[in-house]
Design a protein around this motif. Structure first.
Motif, PDB file in Angstrom:
ATOM      1  N   UNK A 195       2.964  -3.350  10.617  1.00 35.99           N
ATOM      2  CA  UNK A 195       2.945  -2.674   9.549  1.00 35.99           C
ATOM      3  C   UNK A 195       3.742  -1.846   9.122  1.00 35.99           C
ATOM      4  N   UNK A 196       4.325  -1.663   7.988  1.00 36.12           N
ATOM      5  CA  UNK A 196       5.928  -0.818   7.621  1.00 36.12           C
ATOM      6  C   UNK A 196       5.887   0.803   6.482  1.00 36.12           C
ATOM      7  N   UNK A 197       6.205   1.391   7.372  1.00 32.13           N
ATOM      8  CA  UNK A 197       5.814   2.585   6.422  1.00 32.13           C
ATOM      9  C   UNK A 197       7.024   3.359   6.408  1.00 32.13           C
ATOM     10  N   UNK A 198       8.133   3.033   6.219  1.00 29.17           N
ATOM     11  CA  UNK A 198      10.002   3.985   6.375  1.00 29.17           C
ATOM     12  C   UNK A 198       9.983   5.370   5.469  1.00 29.17           C
ATOM     13  N   UNK A 199      10.349   6.255   6.177  1.00 28.19           N
ATOM     14  CA  UNK A 199      11.096   6.347   6.720  1.00 28.19           C
ATOM     15  C   UNK A 199      10.295   6.549   8.813  1.00 28.19           C
ATOM     16  N   UNK A 200       8.697   5.904   8.034  1.00 27.78           N
ATOM     17  CA  UNK A 200       8.007   6.501   9.756  1.00 27.78           C
ATOM     18  C   UNK A 200       8.204   5.343  10.562  1.00 27.78           C
ATOM     19  N   UNK A 201       8.244   3.737  10.292  1.00 32.44           N
ATOM     20  CA  UNK A 201       8.575   3.322  10.829  1.00 32.44           C
ATOM     21  C   UNK A 201       7.945   1.941  10.948  1.00 32.44           C
ATOM     22  N   UNK A 202       8.006   0.697  12.114  1.00 29.51           N
ATOM     23  CA  UNK A 202       7.175  -0.315  11.971  1.00 29.51           C
ATOM     24  C   UNK A 202       6.196  -0.927  13.076  1.00 29.51           C
ATOM     25  N   UNK A 203       5.315  -1.234  12.374  1.00 29.22           N
ATOM     26  CA  UNK A 203       4.502  -0.807  14.242  1.00 29.22           C
ATOM     27  C   UNK A 203       4.093  -2.913  14.229  1.00 29.22           C
ATOM     28  N   UNK A 219       0.301  -1.007   0.279  1.00 28.85           N
ATOM     29  CA  UNK A 219      -0.021   0.008   0.070  1.00 28.85           C
ATOM     30  C   UNK A 219       0.580   1.402   0.001  1.00 28.85           C
ATOM     31  N   UNK A 220      -0.015   2.660  -0.390  1.00 30.54           N
ATOM     32  CA  UNK A 220       0.725   3.740  -0.268  1.00 30.54           C
ATOM     33  C   UNK A 220       0.100   4.232   1.778  1.00 30.54           C
ATOM     34  N   UNK A 221       1.470   5.469   1.479  1.00 27.45           N
ATOM     35  CA  UNK A 221       0.726   6.044   3.393  1.00 27.45           C
ATOM     36  C   UNK A 221       0.793   7.822   2.516  1.00 27.45           C
ATOM     37  N   UNK A 222      -0.350   8.354   2.953  1.00 25.69           N
ATOM     38  CA  UNK A 222       0.223  10.192   3.014  1.00 25.69           C
ATOM     39  C   UNK A 222      -1.037  10.253   2.182  1.00 25.69           C
ATOM     40  N   UNK A 223      -0.567  12.252   1.676  1.00 22.75           N
ATOM     41  CA  UNK A 223      -1.170  12.118   0.455  1.00 22.75           C
ATOM     42  C   UNK A 223      -0.807  12.748  -0.989  1.00 22.75           C
ATOM     43  N   UNK A 224      -0.571  12.260  -1.808  1.00 19.17           N
ATOM     44  CA  UNK A 224      -0.458  12.781  -2.883  1.00 19.17           C
ATOM     45  C   UNK A 224       0.015  14.200  -3.190  1.00 19.17           C
ATOM     46  N   UNK A 225       1.076  14.357  -3.746  1.00 24.69           N
ATOM     47  CA  UNK A 225       2.071  13.827  -4.244  1.00 24.69           C
ATOM     48  C   UNK A 225       2.751  13.261  -3.335  1.00 24.69           C
ATOM     49  N   UNK A 226       2.619  13.314  -1.649  1.00 26.82           N
ATOM     50  CA  UNK A 226       3.569  13.020  -0.756  1.00 26.82           C
ATOM     51  C   UNK A 226       3.354  11.420  -0.627  1.00 26.82           C
ATOM     52  N   UNK A 227       3.021  10.603  -1.229  1.00 27.63           N
ATOM     53  CA  UNK A 227       2.988   9.482  -0.714  1.00 27.63           C
ATOM     54  C   UNK A 227       4.430   8.224  -0.233  1.00 27.63           C
ATOM     55  N   UNK A 228       4.354   7.672   0.242  1.00 27.56           N
ATOM     56  CA  UNK A 228       4.934   6.831   0.647  1.00 27.56           C
ATOM     57  C   UNK A 228       4.695   5.189   0.516  1.00 27.56           C
ATOM     58  N   UNK A 229       5.428   4.463  -0.215  1.00 26.60           N
ATOM     59  CA  UNK A 229       5.308   2.731   0.393  1.00 26.60           C
ATOM     60  C   UNK A 229       5.969   2.231   1.222  1.00 26.60           C
ATOM     61  N   UNK A 230       4.234   1.133   1.406  1.00 23.49           N
ATOM     62  CA  UNK A 230       4.880   0.721   2.911  1.00 23.49           C
ATOM     63  C   UNK A 230       3.948  -1.147   2.416  1.00 23.49           C
ATOM     64  N   UNK A 231       4.353  -1.610   3.115  1.00 23.07           N
ATOM     65  CA  UNK A 231       3.946  -2.803   2.913  1.00 23.07           C
ATOM     66  C   UNK A 231       3.009  -3.065   4.801  1.00 23.07           C
ATOM     67  N   UNK A 232       1.864  -3.900   4.491  1.00 28.99           N
ATOM     68  CA  UNK A 232       1.746  -4.729   5.692  1.00 28.99           C
ATOM     69  C   UNK A 232       1.701  -6.457   6.008  1.00 28.99           C
ATOM     70  N   UNK A 233       1.870  -7.289   7.018  1.00 24.68           N
ATOM     71  CA  UNK A 233       2.186  -8.210   6.707  1.00 24.68           C
ATOM     72  C   UNK A 233       1.684  -9.717   7.643  1.00 24.68           C
ATOM     73  N   UNK A 234       0.434 -10.011   7.521  1.00 24.23           N
ATOM     74  CA  UNK A 234      -0.311 -10.709   8.478  1.00 24.23           C
ATOM     75  C   UNK A 234       0.939 -11.723   9.354  1.00 24.23           C
ATOM     76  N   UNK A 235       1.482 -11.211  10.049  1.00 22.11           N
ATOM     77  CA  UNK A 235       1.467 -12.593  11.152  1.00 22.11           C
ATOM     78  C   UNK A 235       0.985 -13.995  11.976  1.00 22.11           C
TER      79      UNK A 235
END
Length: 161
Positions: free
Chosen positions: A79-87, A51-67
């Motif tokens: 949930x991963x969204x660098x440079x924000x981090x992981x949770x 997925x992507x997080x943020x608002x266009x045009x400032x989008x960061x690509x991230x991922x979420x993996x089911x554990x």
């Protein structure tokens, strides 16, 4: 760790139907803007949402993996969204007499959020996840996702002669 709870007027199955549709992720996760790809195995453990997080045009690509995926009871995601981090995010549903009680627990585990003390991150995460649960309740309580919790009894059909 930040924890939020919300009573929903639906069965736990409806909550987990919404969680199991990876394409709905941006509909209920605050900050997620769009889906790029959903692994075919989602929501199985190790499957990933892109997925992507943020608002266009400032989008960061991230991922979420089911554990962990325990249908109708518990889902644990990373949930991963660098440079924000992981949770680490855990969603749990418990059946009640009028629907279910849904809890979301979020803990920053890597990156800037994990470096900050909980008294700083906790209020922000609780505010965000209050809205996340509100959005999830709209999806789960929607008739389009399946039957709602009902105590109505269907009347038998009359026989015609």
């Amino acid at each position: 760790m930040a924890t939020n709870r919300r009573l929903m007027q639906c069965a736990p199955e409806a909550v987990f139907r919404a969680l199991s549709d990876g394409w709905l992720y941006p509909s209920w996760v605050v900050g997620a803007a769009r889906m790029r790809e959903v692994d075919a195995a989602w929501p199985a453990p190790r499957a990933t949402l892109h997925h992507s997080v943020g608002t266009w045009p400032f989008l960061l690509n991230g991922t979420t993996t089911m554990l962990e995926w325990h249908p109708n009871r518990k889902a644990v995601m990373q949930a991963r969204g660098w440079p924000i981090g992981e949770a680490r995010v855990t969603v749990e549903a418990e059946k009640t007499h009028s629907g279910c009680l849904v809890s979301i627990h979020e803990t920053p585990v890597r990156g800037p959020g994990a470096a900050l003390p909980a008294f700083l991150t906790g209020p922000m995460l609780r505010w965000r996840n209050s809205e996340t649960l509100r959005r999830l309740s709209y999806l789960a309580e929607s008739d389009s996702l399946g039957p709602r919790v009902s105590t109505a009894v269907a009347a038998p059909l009359a026989e015609s002669s």
